[in-house]
Design an enzyme around this catalytic site. Sequence first.
Site, PDB file in Angstrom:
ATOM      1  N   ILE A  14     100.150 104.386 -56.280  1.00  0.00           N
ATOM      2  CA  ILE A  14     100.889 105.521 -56.823  1.00  0.00           C
ATOM      3  C   ILE A  14     100.161 106.826 -56.521  1.00  0.00           C
ATOM      4  CG2 ILE A  14     101.722 106.624 -58.937  1.00  0.00           C
ATOM      5  CD1 ILE A  14     102.240 103.832 -60.064  1.00  0.00           C
ATOM      6  N   ASP A  58      84.027 110.386 -61.744  1.00  0.00           N
ATOM      7  CA  ASP A  58      84.327 109.630 -62.963  1.00  0.00           C
ATOM      8  C   ASP A  58      85.042 110.582 -63.919  1.00  0.00           C
ATOM      9  OD1 ASP A  58      84.439 108.253 -65.328  1.00  0.00           O
ATOM     10  OD2 ASP A  58      82.293 107.797 -65.426  1.00  0.00           O
ATOM     11  N   ASN A  84      96.611 110.984 -62.844  1.00  0.00           N
ATOM     12  CA  ASN A  84      97.223 109.694 -62.530  1.00  0.00           C
ATOM     13  C   ASN A  84      96.319 108.507 -62.865  1.00  0.00           C
ATOM     14  OD1 ASN A  84      99.026 107.761 -60.957  1.00  0.00           O
ATOM     15  ND2 ASN A  84      97.155 107.692 -59.717  1.00  0.00           N
ATOM     16  N   ARG A 117      90.823 120.510 -68.887  1.00  0.00           N
ATOM     17  CA  ARG A 117      89.835 121.538 -69.245  1.00  0.00           C
ATOM     18  C   ARG A 117      88.972 121.911 -68.035  1.00  0.00           C
ATOM     19  NH1 ARG A 117      89.591 122.954 -74.579  1.00  0.00           N
ATOM     20  NH2 ARG A 117      88.691 124.801 -73.585  1.00  0.00           N
ATOM     21  N   TYR A 147      96.442 100.673 -74.280  1.00  0.00           N
ATOM     22  CA  TYR A 147      96.976 101.477 -73.179  1.00  0.00           C
ATOM     23  C   TYR A 147      98.225 102.231 -73.629  1.00  0.00           C
ATOM     24  CZ  TYR A 147      99.608 102.104 -68.750  1.00  0.00           C
ATOM     25  OH  TYR A 147     100.344 102.588 -67.704  1.00  0.00           O
ATOM     26  N   LYS A 151      98.938 106.209 -73.855  1.00  0.00           N
ATOM     27  CA  LYS A 151     100.005 106.835 -73.071  1.00  0.00           C
ATOM     28  C   LYS A 151     100.967 107.608 -73.972  1.00  0.00           C
ATOM     29  CE  LYS A 151      98.939 105.635 -68.838  1.00  0.00           C
ATOM     30  NZ  LYS A 151      98.518 106.649 -67.838  1.00  0.00           N
TER      31      LYS A 151
END
Length: 257
Positions: A14, A58, A84, A117, A147, A151
């Site tokens: 993706i 990271d 993503n 940020r 998860y 989200k």
Amino acid sequence: MRSVAVVTGAAGDIGRAIAKRLADSHDIVVLLDLDGDAATKAAASLGENDRFVPLACDVTNEDDLGRAASSVAALGLVHTLVNNAGAARAVSLGDTDGDIWRKDNALNLEAPFLCFRAFEAALKESQGSLVNISSVNGMAVFGHPAYSAAKAGLIHLTKLIAVEYGKFGIRANAVAPGTVRTQAWEARASANPQVFEEAKRWYALRRIATAQDVANAVYFLASEQAAAITGVCLPVDCGLTAGQAELARTFSQSDNY
């Protein structure tokens, strides 16, 4: 000054599709990924080396993000940031321990905040666009609780940024993919060749979304065509969240109303 798009988790299917699509509207696309070698391979697969720039980072680490932001600033001005990077671990709440909960939240919710940020000043200067890749799991219960909770939080974070930073010209939106045919799903298919056919029955369009479908949605939300759109979550799910066709048929054929 050259326009830059930054895509996190860009070495995956993706992320790579998003990077390729955003190259149509940006001078440079930076592929951020924890795996620097994978990011380099992904960038090479996309074409011109001077337009696709791999960068190991990271995204859960503020210092690392600060260094990445400095490196990106030398390339041009960030007009689009796509958060993503993400991953899911335990399937059920019963299988979720504290470590899994913290790790999933760190990558799927805290990291997008930290990334924003890190590139906030650049996005203010460019009056740019933020696109967060959430999930239908953040809109309804489909398993992977840590998860999914992260989200869901990401969708709300998107709205918070849209409201608070709109005065700077920054637009913030989210894309919520359903099942996407990626290498991870191909691995499932190798174990169960019928997995896609079984999944399709739950989708109104009777098909599974592709990485290109997600990339097209990101491209639109980052473009001037979406200049008046901010604070929304756009499902790219072939109709999954609109309703369950199989369930609708079951109830319509039932005598119990």
